[in-house]
Design a protein around this motif. Structure first.
Motif, mmCIF file in Angstrom:
data_model
loop_
_atom_site.group_PDB
_atom_site.id
_atom_site.type_symbol
_atom_site.label_atom_id
_atom_site.label_comp_id
_atom_site.label_asym_id
_atom_site.label_seq_id
_atom_site.Cartn_x
_atom_site.Cartn_y
_atom_site.Cartn_z
ATOM 1 N N GLY A 1 0.806 -1.043 -0.084
ATOM 2 C CA GLY A 1 -0.041 0.178 0.086
ATOM 3 C C GLY A 1 0.940 1.242 -0.070
ATOM 4 O O GLY A 1 1.875 1.460 -0.895
ATOM 5 N N GLU A 2 0.668 2.179 0.970
ATOM 6 C CA GLU A 2 1.300 3.410 0.959
ATOM 7 C C GLU A 2 1.462 3.837 2.509
ATOM 8 O O GLU A 2 0.901 3.309 3.190
ATOM 9 C CB GLU A 2 0.496 4.477 0.164
ATOM 10 N N VAL A 3 2.093 4.812 2.323
ATOM 11 C CA VAL A 3 2.313 5.596 4.029
ATOM 12 C C VAL A 3 1.917 6.976 3.713
ATOM 13 O O VAL A 3 2.558 7.927 3.097
ATOM 14 C CB VAL A 3 3.768 5.663 4.275
ATOM 15 N N ARG A 4 0.924 7.511 4.142
ATOM 16 C CA ARG A 4 0.107 8.669 4.252
ATOM 17 C C ARG A 4 -0.582 9.103 5.480
ATOM 18 O O ARG A 4 -1.080 8.106 6.222
ATOM 19 C CB ARG A 4 -0.851 8.834 2.963
ATOM 20 N N PRO A 5 -0.549 10.432 5.691
ATOM 21 C CA PRO A 5 -1.607 10.926 6.974
ATOM 22 C C PRO A 5 -3.104 10.432 6.546
ATOM 23 O O PRO A 5 -3.330 10.163 5.392
ATOM 24 C CB PRO A 5 -1.520 12.107 6.903
ATOM 25 N N VAL B 1 -5.333 -3.444 -0.266
ATOM 26 C CA VAL B 1 -4.171 -4.235 0.598
ATOM 27 C C VAL B 1 -5.192 -5.209 1.500
ATOM 28 O O VAL B 1 -4.980 -6.254 1.537
ATOM 29 C CB VAL B 1 -3.683 -3.290 1.440
ATOM 30 N N LEU B 2 -6.304 -4.761 1.918
ATOM 31 C CA LEU B 2 -7.182 -5.688 2.674
ATOM 32 C C LEU B 2 -7.567 -6.884 1.855
ATOM 33 O O LEU B 2 -7.967 -8.106 2.356
ATOM 34 C CB LEU B 2 -8.147 -4.952 3.439
ATOM 35 N N ALA B 3 -7.835 -6.637 0.618
ATOM 36 C CA ALA B 3 -8.497 -7.588 -0.313
ATOM 37 C C ALA B 3 -7.472 -8.765 -0.525
ATOM 38 O O ALA B 3 -7.830 -9.900 -0.506
ATOM 39 C CB ALA B 3 -8.766 -7.097 -1.687
ATOM 40 N N THR C 1 0.895 -15.753 6.477
ATOM 41 C CA THR C 1 2.043 -14.758 6.738
ATOM 42 C C THR C 1 1.565 -13.565 7.220
ATOM 43 O O THR C 1 0.731 -12.709 6.515
ATOM 44 C CB THR C 1 2.888 -14.547 5.551
ATOM 45 N N SER C 2 1.666 -13.120 8.543
ATOM 46 C CA SER C 2 1.020 -11.681 9.033
ATOM 47 C C SER C 2 2.503 -10.954 9.046
ATOM 48 O O SER C 2 3.420 -11.198 8.183
ATOM 49 C CB SER C 2 0.481 -11.935 10.331
ATOM 50 N N TYR D 1 -1.729 2.493 7.290
ATOM 51 C CA TYR D 1 -3.235 2.237 7.857
ATOM 52 C C TYR D 1 -3.357 0.957 7.108
ATOM 53 O O TYR D 1 -4.038 0.093 7.828
ATOM 54 C CB TYR D 1 -4.210 3.469 7.320
ATOM 55 N N ALA D 2 -3.380 0.749 5.990
ATOM 56 C CA ALA D 2 -3.843 -0.557 5.223
ATOM 57 C C ALA D 2 -2.981 -1.758 5.699
ATOM 58 O O ALA D 2 -3.556 -2.813 6.063
ATOM 59 C CB ALA D 2 -3.884 -0.218 3.707
ATOM 60 N N TYR D 3 -1.863 -1.762 5.541
ATOM 61 C CA TYR D 3 -1.148 -2.849 5.857
ATOM 62 C C TYR D 3 -1.180 -3.236 7.275
ATOM 63 O O TYR D 3 -1.339 -4.534 7.722
ATOM 64 C CB TYR D 3 0.666 -2.437 5.539
ATOM 65 N N ILE D 4 -1.032 -2.473 8.361
ATOM 66 C CA ILE D 4 -1.165 -2.854 9.856
ATOM 67 C C ILE D 4 -2.509 -3.388 10.110
ATOM 68 O O ILE D 4 -2.756 -4.161 10.662
ATOM 69 C CB ILE D 4 -0.659 -1.490 10.736
ATOM 70 N N THR D 5 -3.427 -2.663 9.520
ATOM 71 C CA THR D 5 -4.928 -3.037 9.789
ATOM 72 C C THR D 5 -5.016 -4.490 9.174
ATOM 73 O O THR D 5 -5.514 -5.411 10.029
ATOM 74 C CB THR D 5 -5.889 -2.189 9.228
ATOM 75 N N ALA D 6 -4.670 -4.763 7.922
ATOM 76 C CA ALA D 6 -4.626 -6.143 7.502
ATOM 77 C C ALA D 6 -3.915 -7.077 8.242
ATOM 78 O O ALA D 6 -4.489 -8.282 8.524
ATOM 79 C CB ALA D 6 -4.086 -5.899 5.732
#
Length: 251
Positions: free
Chosen positions: A92-96, A108-110, A136-137, A149-154
């Protein structure tokens, strides 16, 4: 030969960790189905592996039709499923939060969450007693970092999925665990570090080395050996657990 006469499906199979695990599984006697969206990388992998015991399938793990297809291909070729290594991933990305892309979050969640869910949904009914599912987590499942946000949530979500599966499949003797690598010395991690470095104005690689008590990135081989442990009878009484392979980063 810890996996002799067993069949393993590996998603994200053409990436560095997937391929390292495939090689190790083959050394231990397994038959392997490599699933990946990148057809060119799959072709490279096929050329370097034992073609008699390897099947490569191009598929999008987030699509149910593709999941049904790779499971069916595995059963058609090898007749059984003993191991599912659900390893496909994207960053994904790193953004506010106010600037984070909804499309990136969904994508990313998909892959991480729906992909692992679909793999278990369609593979587990065909798995033999005593089988193993490994998802794999990441060490990211134990922490929160602004902008990721996406990666850590997933990665947090995958541990919840693992625990539900472990409860349901235990009566059939099927074990389900997550593996949690720390930063690895591979292209995926370098892309992650580049994104974080741009956002924070730092050297992402050096930042991670400072966060890891062992003071270095891990190798895909080190993680692959831990996946082998969870997939093999050595872990016959291990289910519902988070195996940290992170150099102590989660301490």
């Amino acid at each position: 030969m810890q996996l002799e006469n067993r069949t393993a499906i590996i998603t994200g199979g053409a990436g560095s960790l997937g391929l390292a695990t495939a090689r190790l599984f083959l050394e231990e006697g397994a038959r392997v189905v490599l699933v990946d969206r990148d057809e060119a990388l799959l072709e490279e992998a096929r050329a370097s592996l034992d073609k008699e015991r390897v099947l490569c399938i191009a598929a999008d793990v987030s699509l149910e039709a593709d999941t049904r297809r790779y499971v069916a291909a595995c059963l058609s070729r090898f007749g059984s499923i003993d191991i599912l290594f659900s390893n496909a991933g994207n960053f994904g990305e790193v953004r506010p939060i106010a600037e984070y892309s909804d499309a990136v979050f969904d994508a990313v969640l998909a892959v991480h969450v729906k992909g692992a869910y679909l793999a278990a949904k369609h593979a587990s009914p065909h798995m033999r007693e005593g089988g193993s599912i490994v998802i794999t987590s990441s060490v990211a499942a134990t922490r929160g970092d602004a902008g990721v946000y996406a990666y850590i949530t997933a990665k947090h979500a995958q541990t919840g999925l693992m625990r539900c599966l472990a409860k349901e499949l235990a009566p059939r003797g099927i074990r389900v665990n997550t593996i949690h690598p720390g930063p690895l010395d591979n292209a995926f991690q370098r892309d992650v570090e580049a994104g974080i470095g741009r956002e924070l104005g730092i050297d992402g690689g050096e930042m991670f080395d400072r966060l890891i008590p062992l003071g270095r990135h891990g190798s895909v081989g080190e993680v692959a050996r831990s996946v082998l442990y969870l997939a093999s009878d050595a872990a016959s009484f291990t289910t519902g657990t988070m195996l940290m392979v992170d150099g102590g980063m989660s301490i």
